[in-house]
Structures are given as C-alpha cells and as structure tokens.
Design a protein around this motif. Sequence first.
Motif, PDB file in Angstrom:
ATOM      1  N   LEU A   1      10.283  -0.576  -1.442  1.00 34.03           N
ATOM      2  CA  LEU A   1       9.594  -1.421  -2.412  1.00 34.03           C
ATOM      3  C   LEU A   1      10.099  -2.857  -2.349  1.00 34.03           C
ATOM      4  CD1 LEU A   1       7.707  -1.868  -4.810  1.00 34.03           C
ATOM      5  CD2 LEU A   1       9.548  -1.067  -6.320  1.00 34.03           C
ATOM      6  N   ILE A   2      11.417  -3.043  -2.325  1.00 30.97           N
ATOM      7  CA  ILE A   2      11.977  -4.394  -2.267  1.00 30.97           C
ATOM      8  C   ILE A   2      11.572  -5.092  -0.970  1.00 30.97           C
ATOM      9  CG2 ILE A   2      14.113  -5.742  -2.183  1.00 30.97           C
ATOM     10  CD1 ILE A   2      13.444  -4.677  -4.960  1.00 30.97           C
ATOM     11  N   GLN A   3      11.536  -4.348   0.110  1.00 27.29           N
ATOM     12  CA  GLN A   3      11.110  -4.918   1.392  1.00 27.29           C
ATOM     13  C   GLN A   3       9.659  -5.380   1.322  1.00 27.29           C
ATOM     14  OE1 GLN A   3      13.267  -4.959   4.338  1.00 27.29           O
ATOM     15  NE2 GLN A   3      11.731  -6.513   4.852  1.00 27.29           N
ATOM     16  N   ARG A   4       8.797  -4.575   0.724  1.00 27.49           N
ATOM     17  CA  ARG A   4       7.385  -4.935   0.582  1.00 27.49           C
ATOM     18  C   ARG A   4       7.226  -6.195  -0.273  1.00 27.49           C
ATOM     19  NH1 ARG A   4       4.778  -1.431  -2.569  1.00 27.49           N
ATOM     20  NH2 ARG A   4       2.857  -2.571  -2.146  1.00 27.49           N
ATOM     21  N   ILE A   5       8.026  -6.289  -1.321  1.00 28.83           N
ATOM     22  CA  ILE A   5       7.966  -7.474  -2.179  1.00 28.83           C
ATOM     23  C   ILE A   5       8.362  -8.717  -1.400  1.00 28.83           C
ATOM     24  CG2 ILE A   5       9.077  -8.614  -4.139  1.00 28.83           C
ATOM     25  CD1 ILE A   5       9.219  -5.819  -5.472  1.00 28.83           C
TER      26      ILE A   5
ATOM     27  N   GLN B   1       4.429   1.321  -6.554  1.00 24.42           N
ATOM     28  CA  GLN B   1       4.663   1.677  -5.156  1.00 24.42           C
ATOM     29  C   GLN B   1       3.375   1.664  -4.348  1.00 24.42           C
ATOM     30  OE1 GLN B   1       7.293   5.179  -6.597  1.00 24.42           O
ATOM     31  NE2 GLN B   1       7.966   4.803  -4.503  1.00 24.42           N
ATOM     32  N   GLU B   2       2.238   1.625  -5.036  1.00 21.82           N
ATOM     33  CA  GLU B   2       0.941   1.603  -4.364  1.00 21.82           C
ATOM     34  C   GLU B   2       0.246   0.252  -4.464  1.00 21.82           C
ATOM     35  OE1 GLU B   2      -1.244   4.683  -6.263  1.00 21.82           O
ATOM     36  OE2 GLU B   2       0.076   6.298  -5.558  1.00 21.82           O
ATOM     37  N   THR B   3       0.815  -0.656  -5.245  1.00 21.38           N
ATOM     38  CA  THR B   3       0.166  -1.941  -5.488  1.00 21.38           C
ATOM     39  C   THR B   3       0.183  -2.824  -4.249  1.00 21.38           C
ATOM     40  OG1 THR B   3       0.860  -1.866  -7.806  1.00 21.38           O
ATOM     41  CG2 THR B   3       0.191  -4.001  -6.936  1.00 21.38           C
ATOM     42  N   GLU B   4      -0.965  -3.390  -3.938  1.00 20.76           N
ATOM     43  CA  GLU B   4      -1.050  -4.342  -2.828  1.00 20.76           C
ATOM     44  C   GLU B   4      -0.489  -5.676  -3.298  1.00 20.76           C
ATOM     45  OE1 GLU B   4      -4.351  -6.553   0.045  1.00 20.76           O
ATOM     46  OE2 GLU B   4      -4.969  -4.924  -1.295  1.00 20.76           O
TER      47      GLU B   4
END
Length: 242
Positions: free
Chosen positions: A146-150, A119-122
């Motif tokens: 998380l899915i949105q960030r991916i 959850q913190e990974t760039e």
Amino acid sequence: MTQQRDTIYSAQREQLGRFAFDEQVVEVFPDMIQRSVPGYATIIAMTGVIAGRYAQQGSNIYDLGCSLGASTLAMAREVGDKAKLIGVDNSAAMIARCQSYVAESKTTSNIELIEQSIQETELQNASVVVLNFTLQFIPEADRQTLIQRIQEAMLPGGILVLSEKICFADPHLQKLNEELHLEFKRANGYSEMEIAQKRSALENVLIPETLHSHRQRLLDSGFSSADVWFQCFNFASMVAIK
C-alpha cells in the motif's frame, strides 16, 4: 449534528465481537476518538495546514480511511479549490454519515467520497495523501504494498501524512506509554471495564508497529525523507516527502 457520548462498552458483555466501524460506532465516533487518542484534535487541524502548504494546483488529495471526514474537511478549509479531495472508507455507515457532514459544511472544495477498501483504490496525480489511524487496521503483510502504491501515485514534492498508534522496542518505554495512555482514557471518563472490553475487541484488529518500522517502510518505498512531526504517548504522526 448532536454528538453522542461513547458508551458502547459501558455494560458487561458475555461475548465480545471484533471491533468494527459499524453504525453503532459511527454514532459515537467523534466522542470515542477524542477521548481515546491523545492529540487527535491537533493532528486533524495540522493535517489541514500541511495540506494547504503542499497541495499542488489541479492535483488530487486523498484521505484514505476518511471515517467521518474530519481530515477531509480540515484539508478542504485550507486547500479551497486548488485540488480535488477524495475521501475513501470501506465502512458504508461511515461514508453515509460523512456525506451528511460534507453537505452540512457547505465547503466550496471539490470533495468526492468513495465507499471502498483503500487497498483497491486507484491512486493518481496525488500531491497530498493522508493515512490518519488507518494503516494500523491493514494486515501487516499488505502494508508495504500500500505504501509503495501511494509513493508511486504521488507527484514530486508531494507529502504523505501517516498517523498511527505505535509500540516501542524498549519494554520500559512500552509499559510507560501504555500506562500514560490508560491514565488519559481514565481522565476522559472511561471506566476500567470499558477500557478492558474495548482492548479485547481491538485485539488482532489494530496492530501497532514501532516508529522505526514505519520510517524504514517509507524510505524503502522511495520517499526521500520521513520523520515524526507530532507524538503524544503511544500515538504519533509522521510526514514523508517524495
């Protein structure tokens, strides 16, 4: 390295703590997951094949929740030096053992391992992202983010592989698949006590969802298509294309 047999829950425990990916689990993890997750070997092998098909030159490939690196190494064998592979896990014990497996494999791939919450990974410049039995351990309220960030970190034409334990809206199907999974574990040598104690340890730690919920989240996050490519009982793997 010698694989140890999973006997963590073979003795009666007065108190069961929450399941955690600690050093005790690391020692038996390959045996544990092979005997607990139907189709696991197929999912890992084909994750590598999918990565080889979708890896883009000079891009990043993320294995989020990489554990001992089974998916990472499967992808490395197929991708070669085409892309950088980044394995992330928040368990220090898992990352330490994964490092040794990567060194032992003598792969020519560019592999970086990071001890960190996913959850913190760039995330950036990603052509392939893998979540193999990882999202189910993330709080439900945090999964959409998380899915949105991916999705936002992925290149056009990129692919997400999402493998999960699932549940069913239909009570009959839920009961059937639970019972089939129990028979699978019994056939692999787990006793009734081991099954019951592990189930208790995982309660409120592993939270499964329906395939419909997963598919809707993926589409809501901007993936152009999402569907199942593999399923055995209450375990499934999906692909989502950007």
